[in-house]
Design a protein around this motif. Structure first.
Motif, PDB file in Angstrom:
ATOM      1  N   GLN A   1       0.734  -1.139   0.185  1.00  0.00           N
ATOM      2  CA  GLN A   1       0.030   0.234   0.007  1.00  0.00           C
ATOM      3  C   GLN A   1       0.850   1.135  -0.003  1.00  0.00           C
ATOM      4  OE1 GLN A   1       0.019  -2.144   2.334  1.00  0.00           O
ATOM      5  NE2 GLN A   1      -0.757  -1.561   4.258  1.00  0.00           N
TER       6      GLN A   1
ATOM      7  N   LYS B   1     -14.534  -5.493  -3.896  1.00  0.00           N
ATOM      8  CA  LYS B   1     -14.445  -4.801  -2.907  1.00  0.00           C
ATOM      9  C   LYS B   1     -13.236  -3.601  -3.119  1.00  0.00           C
ATOM     10  CE  LYS B   1     -16.493  -8.131   0.094  1.00  0.00           C
ATOM     11  NZ  LYS B   1     -16.299  -8.912   1.046  1.00  0.00           N
ATOM     12  N   LEU B   2     -12.087  -4.147  -3.325  1.00  0.00           N
ATOM     13  CA  LEU B   2     -10.978  -3.203  -3.595  1.00  0.00           C
ATOM     14  C   LEU B   2     -11.373  -1.901  -4.634  1.00  0.00           C
ATOM     15  CD1 LEU B   2      -7.910  -2.842  -3.066  1.00  0.00           C
ATOM     16  CD2 LEU B   2      -7.567  -4.123  -5.132  1.00  0.00           C
ATOM     17  N   ARG B   3     -12.044  -2.401  -5.786  1.00  0.00           N
ATOM     18  CA  ARG B   3     -12.314  -1.059  -6.742  1.00  0.00           C
ATOM     19  C   ARG B   3     -13.303  -0.026  -5.570  1.00  0.00           C
ATOM     20  NH1 ARG B   3     -14.262  -4.228 -10.943  1.00  0.00           N
ATOM     21  NH2 ARG B   3     -16.194  -4.442  -9.750  1.00  0.00           N
ATOM     22  N   GLN B   4     -14.261  -0.691  -4.940  1.00  0.00           N
ATOM     23  CA  GLN B   4     -15.259   0.058  -4.235  1.00  0.00           C
ATOM     24  C   GLN B   4     -14.501   1.090  -3.334  1.00  0.00           C
ATOM     25  OE1 GLN B   4     -18.461   0.911  -5.032  1.00  0.00           O
ATOM     26  NE2 GLN B   4     -18.450   2.056  -3.333  1.00  0.00           N
ATOM     27  N   ARG B   5     -13.547   0.324  -2.611  1.00  0.00           N
ATOM     28  CA  ARG B   5     -12.798   1.095  -1.490  1.00  0.00           C
ATOM     29  C   ARG B   5     -11.888   2.100  -2.343  1.00  0.00           C
ATOM     30  NH1 ARG B   5      -9.172  -2.465   1.645  1.00  0.00           N
ATOM     31  NH2 ARG B   5      -7.739  -2.100   0.010  1.00  0.00           N
ATOM     32  N   ALA B   6     -11.234   1.736  -3.499  1.00  0.00           N
ATOM     33  CA  ALA B   6     -10.604   2.927  -4.167  1.00  0.00           C
ATOM     34  C   ALA B   6     -11.268   3.973  -4.613  1.00  0.00           C
ATOM     35  CB  ALA B   6     -10.018   2.377  -5.417  1.00  0.00           C
ATOM     36  N   ARG B   7     -12.696   3.757  -5.016  1.00  0.00           N
ATOM     37  CA  ARG B   7     -13.483   4.878  -5.468  1.00  0.00           C
ATOM     38  C   ARG B   7     -13.948   5.645  -4.384  1.00  0.00           C
ATOM     39  NH1 ARG B   7     -17.018   1.119  -9.626  1.00  0.00           N
ATOM     40  NH2 ARG B   7     -15.816   1.500 -11.334  1.00  0.00           N
ATOM     41  N   GLU B   8     -14.240   4.955  -3.167  1.00  0.00           N
ATOM     42  CA  GLU B   8     -14.636   5.682  -1.910  1.00  0.00           C
ATOM     43  C   GLU B   8     -13.398   6.703  -1.350  1.00  0.00           C
ATOM     44  OE1 GLU B   8     -16.047   2.486   0.498  1.00  0.00           O
ATOM     45  OE2 GLU B   8     -17.668   2.311  -0.608  1.00  0.00           O
ATOM     46  N   THR B   9     -12.190   5.945  -1.530  1.00  0.00           N
ATOM     47  CA  THR B   9     -11.127   6.776  -1.092  1.00  0.00           C
ATOM     48  C   THR B   9     -10.949   7.970  -1.769  1.00  0.00           C
ATOM     49  OG1 THR B   9     -10.147   4.843  -0.079  1.00  0.00           O
ATOM     50  CG2 THR B   9      -8.729   6.553  -0.490  1.00  0.00           C
TER      51      THR B   9
ATOM     52  N   SER C   1     -13.484  10.648  -1.123  1.00  0.00           N
ATOM     53  CA  SER C   1     -13.316  11.267   0.019  1.00  0.00           C
ATOM     54  C   SER C   1     -11.836  12.413   0.166  1.00  0.00           C
ATOM     55  CB  SER C   1     -13.051  10.150   1.189  1.00  0.00           C
ATOM     56  OG  SER C   1     -12.498  10.855   2.074  1.00  0.00           O
TER      57      SER C   1
END
Length: 121
Positions: free
Chosen positions: A56, A82-90, A93
């Protein structure tokens, strides 16, 4: 690992020396990561599970240096929704946070003028 010093620059003795003296681990990992997305398995475990030498921290540096294969990154995101969604959310943000910070900043001209006022006073 000296990854920050990987560069195309050869315009000075310093950059020629840095390029010629990369430890083997740098060139080995770069070669590996040209074919495979960096993963936790590429690193020795760090005491207490701290992330200081894990993927990371390397992915953003590789990307910033233009050394991260966009095709490998897309494949990694496609493999793990889930990784793709976390990347989009990050990303969302961070954009929101930076936008809020930018709204509080002086415009560039005003900031420069404030510096001039401080040096004159």
């Amino acid at each position: 690992m000296r990854l920050h010093y990987v560069s195309e620059r050869r315009d000075t003795a310093y950059w020629r020396d840095v390029t010629a003296s990369h430890p083997p681990v740098v060139t080995e990992r770069l070669e590996k990561w040209s074919r495979k997305f960096p993963s936790r398995e590429d690193f020795e475990p760090f005491p207490l599970g701290l992330a200081h030498v894990q993927e990371q921290l390397y992915v953003p540096v590789l990307n910033g240096l233009g050394l991260l294969s966009q095709d490998l990154a897309r494949a990694e995101m496609a493999r793990d929704p889930k990784l793709r969604q976390r990347a989009r959310e990050t990303h969302a943000s961070l954009v929101a946070e930076y936008s809020r910070a930018a709204e509080k900043c002086l415009p560039h001209r005003a900031w420069l003028e404030s510096l001039h006022k401080e040096t004159v006073a």
